[in-house]
Each structure stands twice: as structure tokens, then as C-alpha cells.
Design a protein around this motif. Structure first.
Motif, PDB file in Angstrom:
ATOM      1  N   ALA A   1     -67.311  47.981 -28.190  1.00  0.00           N
ATOM      2  CA  ALA A   1     -66.543  47.315 -27.345  1.00  0.00           C
ATOM      3  C   ALA A   1     -66.889  46.742 -26.303  1.00  0.00           C
ATOM      4  CB  ALA A   1     -65.276  48.225 -27.161  1.00  0.00           C
ATOM      5  N   LEU A   2     -67.946  47.499 -25.157  1.00  0.00           N
ATOM      6  CA  LEU A   2     -68.402  47.137 -23.925  1.00  0.00           C
ATOM      7  C   LEU A   2     -69.201  45.980 -24.583  1.00  0.00           C
ATOM      8  CD1 LEU A   2     -69.110  50.333 -21.833  1.00  0.00           C
ATOM      9  CD2 LEU A   2     -67.157  48.639 -21.917  1.00  0.00           C
ATOM     10  N   LEU A   3     -70.027  46.129 -25.589  1.00  0.00           N
ATOM     11  CA  LEU A   3     -71.218  44.871 -25.746  1.00  0.00           C
ATOM     12  C   LEU A   3     -70.222  43.590 -26.505  1.00  0.00           C
ATOM     13  CD1 LEU A   3     -73.655  47.210 -27.854  1.00  0.00           C
ATOM     14  CD2 LEU A   3     -74.254  45.518 -26.069  1.00  0.00           C
ATOM     15  N   ASP A   4     -69.331  43.759 -27.023  1.00  0.00           N
ATOM     16  CA  ASP A   4     -68.422  42.976 -27.654  1.00  0.00           C
ATOM     17  C   ASP A   4     -67.839  42.129 -26.262  1.00  0.00           C
ATOM     18  OD1 ASP A   4     -69.058  43.174 -30.185  1.00  0.00           O
ATOM     19  OD2 ASP A   4     -67.033  44.249 -30.526  1.00  0.00           O
ATOM     20  N   ASP A   5     -67.464  42.998 -25.137  1.00  0.00           N
ATOM     21  CA  ASP A   5     -66.944  41.934 -24.034  1.00  0.00           C
ATOM     22  C   ASP A   5     -68.073  41.297 -23.349  1.00  0.00           C
ATOM     23  OD1 ASP A   5     -66.158  41.845 -21.446  1.00  0.00           O
ATOM     24  OD2 ASP A   5     -65.230  43.642 -21.157  1.00  0.00           O
ATOM     25  N   ALA A   6     -69.436  41.871 -23.232  1.00  0.00           N
ATOM     26  CA  ALA A   6     -70.497  41.128 -22.629  1.00  0.00           C
ATOM     27  C   ALA A   6     -70.889  39.957 -23.450  1.00  0.00           C
ATOM     28  CB  ALA A   6     -71.527  42.141 -22.611  1.00  0.00           C
ATOM     29  N   LEU A   7     -70.765  40.271 -24.854  1.00  0.00           N
ATOM     30  CA  LEU A   7     -71.385  39.043 -25.631  1.00  0.00           C
ATOM     31  C   LEU A   7     -70.202  37.761 -25.451  1.00  0.00           C
ATOM     32  CD1 LEU A   7     -73.843  38.481 -27.372  1.00  0.00           C
ATOM     33  CD2 LEU A   7     -73.432  40.725 -26.740  1.00  0.00           C
ATOM     34  N   ALA A   8     -68.874  38.104 -25.351  1.00  0.00           N
ATOM     35  CA  ALA A   8     -67.987  37.281 -25.260  1.00  0.00           C
ATOM     36  C   ALA A   8     -68.074  36.270 -23.822  1.00  0.00           C
ATOM     37  CB  ALA A   8     -66.438  37.858 -24.978  1.00  0.00           C
ATOM     38  N   ALA A   9     -68.433  37.322 -22.734  1.00  0.00           N
ATOM     39  CA  ALA A   9     -68.775  36.328 -21.360  1.00  0.00           C
ATOM     40  C   ALA A   9     -69.994  35.507 -21.580  1.00  0.00           C
ATOM     41  CB  ALA A   9     -69.102  37.419 -20.393  1.00  0.00           C
ATOM     42  N   VAL A  10     -70.960  36.017 -22.545  1.00  0.00           N
ATOM     43  CA  VAL A  10     -72.265  34.914 -22.521  1.00  0.00           C
ATOM     44  C   VAL A  10     -71.787  33.643 -23.476  1.00  0.00           C
ATOM     45  CG1 VAL A  10     -74.267  34.871 -23.796  1.00  0.00           C
ATOM     46  CG2 VAL A  10     -73.718  36.846 -22.384  1.00  0.00           C
ATOM     47  N   THR A  11     -71.154  33.895 -24.641  1.00  0.00           N
ATOM     48  CA  THR A  11     -70.588  32.912 -25.293  1.00  0.00           C
ATOM     49  C   THR A  11     -69.799  31.970 -24.975  1.00  0.00           C
ATOM     50  OG1 THR A  11     -69.441  34.192 -26.873  1.00  0.00           O
ATOM     51  CG2 THR A  11     -71.603  33.940 -27.416  1.00  0.00           C
ATOM     52  N   GLY A  12     -68.663  32.530 -24.030  1.00  0.00           N
ATOM     53  CA  GLY A  12     -67.783  31.942 -23.235  1.00  0.00           C
ATOM     54  C   GLY A  12     -68.213  31.026 -22.294  1.00  0.00           C
ATOM     55  N   GLY A  13     -69.471  30.969 -21.925  1.00  0.00           N
ATOM     56  CA  GLY A  13     -69.848  29.975 -20.791  1.00  0.00           C
ATOM     57  C   GLY A  13     -69.874  30.842 -19.416  1.00  0.00           C
ATOM     58  N   GLU A  14     -69.441  32.002 -19.104  1.00  0.00           N
ATOM     59  CA  GLU A  14     -69.562  32.766 -17.840  1.00  0.00           C
ATOM     60  C   GLU A  14     -70.998  33.003 -17.456  1.00  0.00           C
ATOM     61  OE1 GLU A  14     -66.999  36.113 -17.027  1.00  0.00           O
ATOM     62  OE2 GLU A  14     -66.027  35.555 -19.186  1.00  0.00           O
ATOM     63  N   ILE A  15     -71.958  32.938 -18.215  1.00  0.00           N
ATOM     64  CA  ILE A  15     -73.265  33.045 -17.768  1.00  0.00           C
ATOM     65  C   ILE A  15     -74.134  31.949 -18.035  1.00  0.00           C
ATOM     66  CG2 ILE A  15     -75.563  34.636 -18.257  1.00  0.00           C
ATOM     67  CD1 ILE A  15     -72.979  36.233 -16.988  1.00  0.00           C
ATOM     68  N   ASP A  16     -74.836  31.240 -17.213  1.00  0.00           N
ATOM     69  CA  ASP A  16     -75.712  30.056 -17.443  1.00  0.00           C
ATOM     70  C   ASP A  16     -77.173  30.539 -17.220  1.00  0.00           C
ATOM     71  OD1 ASP A  16     -75.999  30.565 -14.678  1.00  0.00           O
ATOM     72  OD2 ASP A  16     -75.413  28.498 -13.889  1.00  0.00           O
TER      73      ASP A  16
END
Length: 591
Positions: A181-196
Motif C-alpha cells: 500500500a505504501l509502495l502504491d502511494d509512492a508510485l502514484a505520486a511518481v506517475t501523477g507528476g509530483e516527482i520531476d
């Protein structure tokens, strides 16, 4: 060497900004162009080190980071010195494989933090220390500390990296649901554009791959890979597979995508040539050896494993034991697996593949009681973890014991195992159990047995798994329905030393044995599905029995006197620090 930064002018702010933007996008050449002609101050040296790392010039990167550290200390820039010190700790630990040197650099970074006021850098150091910690509880306390600091300073890069490492650690600690669940959270942030920043993106995907490999969660990895590849296409980034070749290669192997796995793992071994002691290189070697075993290329697997100390690299124990089992040496395989079990948590999911192979080894030795005890242990692990592949492994083990001993319901066990492995996305394991099921059905329902065997054969041929192709073809022959066209036997290069004549025994050491042993080396390999049946099969060949009667005798029936035991049900994480150069974690092109 670097120039004395006190005697040269400061670099252009525009050049530094342009280089930093390029590094965040992974464009090493563009960063170097921006810095061309600039004085070699500490920030410039640090950026050049990052550019060298992006180009996989690890030796050059280490040299320039060391120069940058000296320059930061000379300029009384403690924050910069802390950042570079922990970066060097990560390089020496993961890339070079010198853990003592790595510990010295991490310790230096911790001590210098006392000179630094409150900042997000405390969180990055905590994250690095958590990766190096051997105790799971300590590791996760440090990850949570990094997470708290990231939120205090609104550092999204640190927050997402800490989420990924904490989640992966929880998965390795067999708390898969919470960790994923935590990994899914992190991956959502990445693919959602929060991390450039490409570096953070790589960190997160690498932790996902490591966790999915440990949990054999092929489906989750596949879904996030699709999302990641779409992100890479939108932003013009490298393919997601380049981020973590070792773990990604292992997932491809489990998923039956062996050609891709071979390419990825071979690239990983070549990539980590700098550090012969590096856990990254040794991990890639181990996984390629496992793939070679599945492909029936035993000589190549053994050659890869020779450079490893199996007692120190527990992941290498299973492929090495499989080589010995396939060569008719179950006693050696047994010793290797017993020692490996002594180094891992016996009730944890990491024990599942070792116990499953140990059951096959004990069946080959006619040690049915010991095999039953291992199967019971698998069943208990499956109850605790409740995932498809652990439950399927337990059911398959129980089924093979039932067949070998003639006690128990092999049919029900194999049916459960096929379903579990199929849901887990593990085609080789599902096809093996389908072939096991066909053997059990051969006596009473030969037409169903033939259908199951042909389905298994199709999978083995698609995978290019010659050992299993031989087993399925032999079963169809015995059922009076030979495979058409008959599959080609193993190519000589897969089972014999290179350059050896075609009539030489496949294992080099076999040539020194007696005539009977040398003659046996030419026979098809003992079947991995039922290692303990080879002697019984030879006796039945002499008996003249054929077809269903022969299989009734071979399988020992599928009586229901004993109920099915199945009731339906390395750490690699954190091995490499998430380095941060200037205000960005350093790129980690991990295999």
C-alpha cells in the motif's frame, strides 16, 4: 585534480542552474556542456560526479565526489560535505562492495550533522542509515523518521523515497499488504507528476521491483510497469526496465518472459563490473544462474555460481541445489538447502522456494517423512501469508509426496496448485503441476491426462524449457500419443562443455567416472517434477508394462487414505542508498 576554489571566481549561477536541470532529467552530456569552462569549485565537482554516475562511469564518479568532499570541507560548507559523504558511503557499499569503507563515510556524515542546523538533510541521512541497518525494526524506525522530517520540510522527493523504502522493507518483513500500500502511494505520486527528478523516480521503481520479486507479485509489477512506461513516453525518459535490472530480470523470469530476462540480467552483470564484491553484481549473477537452470543450461548455471560463496549468498543456494538434483546428486543438494534454511527465518516467505525444492530433493532420496515435515511447514507459512504462490507451492509439495508415497490425494493438491500458480502469474510452475496432474490421471483417465500433458508441453515449448519438454514428451509417448512434431532435444551447447565432442558426457567431471556412470550421463535428465521416480521408472521399463497400467504402477495410485495437507490457502531491500546530490537524490541506475 580540482582547483583551489578560494583562488578562482565562482561559477556562473546560470550554468549551475542549467546543469542541475539537466541532471534532474538524466541528461549527463547536457550538464557537462553547461559546466564547460566553469571553475572546478565544490558544487561543480559534485555535478560532474553526478554526470559521470549517469554515464555509468562509477570510478570517475567516486573520484570526483571525493574531490568535492575535500572542497566542501575546505570551504566550511558542512551541509555539502554531509551530502557528499553519505553519497560516497552508498557508492562504496552498493557499487564497490566495500562495506567497511562505506560505514566510515556514513559515520562521518552522521557526525558532521551535529554542525548543521535543522534541515531536510537530517531526513536524508536517516534514510541512508536505515538502508544500512541490519535490524528490521531499527531500519523502519529510521525510515519513519525520514518520512516525518520530509513532511516537516515539505520535501516531496524525500517523502516519496522514504515511503518506497519503508513499504519495501515491510514487504520483506512479510507484511506485504501494508507495505505494498505504501509502495502504491509512492508510485502514484511518481506517475501523477509530483516527482520531476529522474533519480527519485528510479529509486521508487527499484524498491517496487525488489518488493514484487520477494512477494512474487508479478501482476502488481506488470501494472505499475505499464503506468511507468506511459510516464517515460510522455517525458522522454529511459525505459522503466533500466531502473533496476536485477529485480526486474527476476520478475521477468518468474513471469515466463525468459528472453527478456536473459537480456536484462546479462546487462546487469556487465554494468556492475566495477565491484566484484558488490551485492548488485552478485545478485544479478545469482538470478541469471536461476534462469539458466530453468532453461536446462546446467553447465552455464554452474559456471556462474562458481564465483559465489553459497554460504554467504543464500539466494544462490537454490539454483546450485537444483543443478545437483538434476544431475542425480540429491545428497549434495540436500546439504546445500539445509544450510540455506539455517540462515533465513523458517516461518517467513523467503523459506518457501527453498522448502519447495527441498521436498523434491527428499522425495528423490525416498525420505518421505522428512518431505512431509517440510510440506507441513509450507502449509503453515501459506496460512500465515495467504498469497497465491505460497499456497500453490504448499499444495504442489503435498501432491508430489502423495504420488511418491502412494498416500494422499495428489489430484486435489495438483488442481489447487495449478490454480494458485496461474493466479500468481507463474507459468512454469503451473505447467509443472499440470504435468504432475496428467501423470496421476494417466491410469484411470488417459484422455484427460493426454490433454493436460499437451497443454503443459505447449507452455514448456513456448518457454524453451528443454528439460520439461522431454518430460512432457515422454509422458505422451507412454500414453500412446506421441507429440507431433517431436521436439528437438537439448542443443549440445546447453548441456555440454563448449568445444566438447557430441558424445562426451554433459558434465565434465562425469568423464572420470566408471563406464556405467558415463553411460547414464547420455540419458535424459532425471525429471524435476518427480526426482524420486527415476529408479522406479527404470524398473518399470524392464517390466514391459506400457500405457495406463505402467502409470498406475509408477504413480502408486492416487488413493485418498491421507487428506491433502493444503487447505486452500535477501534481503535486497535498502541495499543501496537513495543518494542526494545538491538538492536532488543521486541517480541510481540499479540492475
Amino acid at each position: 585534480m580540482y582547483c583551489d576554489h578560494e583562488r578562482v571566481s565562482a561559477p556562473s549561477p546560470e550554468a549551475l542552474a542549467a546543469a542541475q536541470i539537466a541532471l534532474r532529467a538524466g541528461a549527463a552530456a547536457t550538464a557537462r556542456e553547461a559546466l564547460a569552462g566553469e571553475p572546478l569549485t565544490a558544487p561543480v565537482l559534485e555535478m560532474l560526479a553526478r554526470a559521470a554516475y549517469l554515464d555509468l562511469d562509477f570510478g570517475g564518479a567516486i573520484e570526483q565526489w571525493e574531490q568535492a568532499y575535500v572542497a566542501y570541507r575546505a570551504g566550511d560548507d558542512t551541509v555539502g560535505a554531509v551530502r557528499v559523504a553519505r553519497t560516497l558511503g552508498g557508492m562504496y557499499f552498493a557499487i564497490v562492495g566495500d562495506a567497511v569503507v562505506a560505514g566510515g563515510w556514513i559515520g562521518r556524515a552522521q557526525r558532521m550533522l551535529g554542525e548543521v542546523g535543522a534541515s531536510a538533510e537530517h531526513g536524508w541521512v536517516a534514510l541512508n542509515c536505515g538502508m544500512a541497518a541490519s535490524d528490521r525494526r531499527t531500519k523502519e524506525v529510521l525510515f519513519r523518521q525520514a518520512l516525518d522530517i520530509s513532511r516537516q520540510w515539505r520535501d516531496t522527493d524525500l517523502e516519496v523515497a522514504a515511503l518506497a523504502y519503508l513499504g519495501a522493507s515491510m514487504v520483506h518483513g512479510d507484511r506485504a499488504a501494508d507495505g505494498m500500500a505504501l509502495l502504491d502511494d509512492a508510485l502514484a505520486a511518481v506517475t501523477g507528476g509530483e516527482i520531476d527528478d529522474l533519480c527519485v523516480l528510479e529509486e521508487v521503481f527499484c524498491q517496487l521491483f525488489a518488493a514484487c520479486e520477494h512477494a512474487l507479485d508479478v501482476g502488481r509489477a506488470d501494472q505499475w510497469i505499464r503506468a511507468g512506461e506511459a510516464l517515460a513516453a510522455r517525458r522522454g525518459l529511459p525505459g522503466i526496465s533500466a531502473f533496476c535490472r536485477t529485480h526486474y530480470g527476476a520478475i521477468l523470469t518468474a513471469a515466463g518472459r525468459w528472453r527478456e530476462a536473459e537480456q536484462v540480467l546479462t546487462e546487469a552483470i556487465d554494468l556492475w563490473g566495477l565491484g566484484q564484491r558488490s551485492s548488485l553484481r552478485l545478485g544479478a549473477v545469482t538470478r541469471l544462474a536461476d534462469l539458466r537452470v530453468r532453461q536446462g543450461r546446467l553447465d552455464e548455471a554452474e559456471a556462474l555460481l562458481r564465483e559465489l560463496d553459497v554460504d554467504a549468498a543464500v539466494d544462490a543456494a537454490r539454483p546450485l541445489a537444483a543443478v545437483h538434483l538434476e544431475r542425480g546428486e540429491p545428497a549434495i543438494a540436500h546439504e546445500i538447502l539445509i544450510r540455506a534454511l539455517g540462515t533465513i527465518e523458517p516461518s517467513g516467505s523467503a523459506a518457501v522456494p527453498v522448502l519447495a525444492l527441498l521436498v523434491d530433493v527428499q522425495i528423490a532420496q525416498d525420505q518421505h517423512e522428512a518431505a512431509t515435515a517440510c510440506a507441513d511447514q509450507l502449509v503453515e507459512i501459506a496460512k500465515t501469508h495467504e498469497n497465491d504462490w505460497a499456497g500453490a507451492a504448499a499444495a504442489a509439495a503435498c501432491g508430489r509426496i502423495a504420488v511418491a508415497s502412494g498416500v494422499g490425494d495428489g489430484l486435489d493438491c495438483f488442481r489447487r496448485a495449478i490454480g494458485g500458480f496461474a493466479r500468481a502469474g507463474l507459468p512454469l510452475e503451473a505447467a509443472r503441476c499440470r504435468l504432475d496432474l496428467a501423470r496421476v490421471l494417466a491410469a484411470d483417465r488417459p484422455e484427460v491426462a493426454e490433454a493436460e500433458a499437451r497443454t503443459a508441453l505447449a507452455v514448456f515449448e513456448k518457454l524453451q524449457a528443454p528439460l520439461y519438454v522431454e518430460s512432457a514428451t515422454a509422458l505422451l509417448d507412454e500414453l500412446g500419443s506421441p507429440a507431433a512434431p517431436r521436439p528437438q532435444r537439448r542443443p549440445p551447447h546447453q548441456t555440454r562443455d563448449r568445444g566438447a565432442p557430441a558424445d562426451r558426457p554433459r558434465a565434465g567431471r562425469q568423464a572420470d567416472r566408471g563406464p556405467a556412470d558415463a553411460e547414464r550421463a547420455h540419458r535424459p535428465s532425471p525429471r524435476l517434477e518427480h526426482p524420486g521416480q527415476a529408479g522406479r521408472r527404470e524398473a518399470l521399463q524392464r517390466s514391459g508394462l506400457r500405457g495406463p497400467a505402467r502409470h498406475a504402477r509408477l504413480s502408486g495410485g492416487h488413493g485418498r487414505d491421507r487428506p491433502c495437507l493444503h487447505d486452500g490457502h535477501s534481503e535486497r531491500c535498502g541495499g543501496t542508498p537513495a543518494w542526494r546530490s545538491l538538492d536532488v537524490p543521486n541517480r541510481r541506475r540499479l540492475p
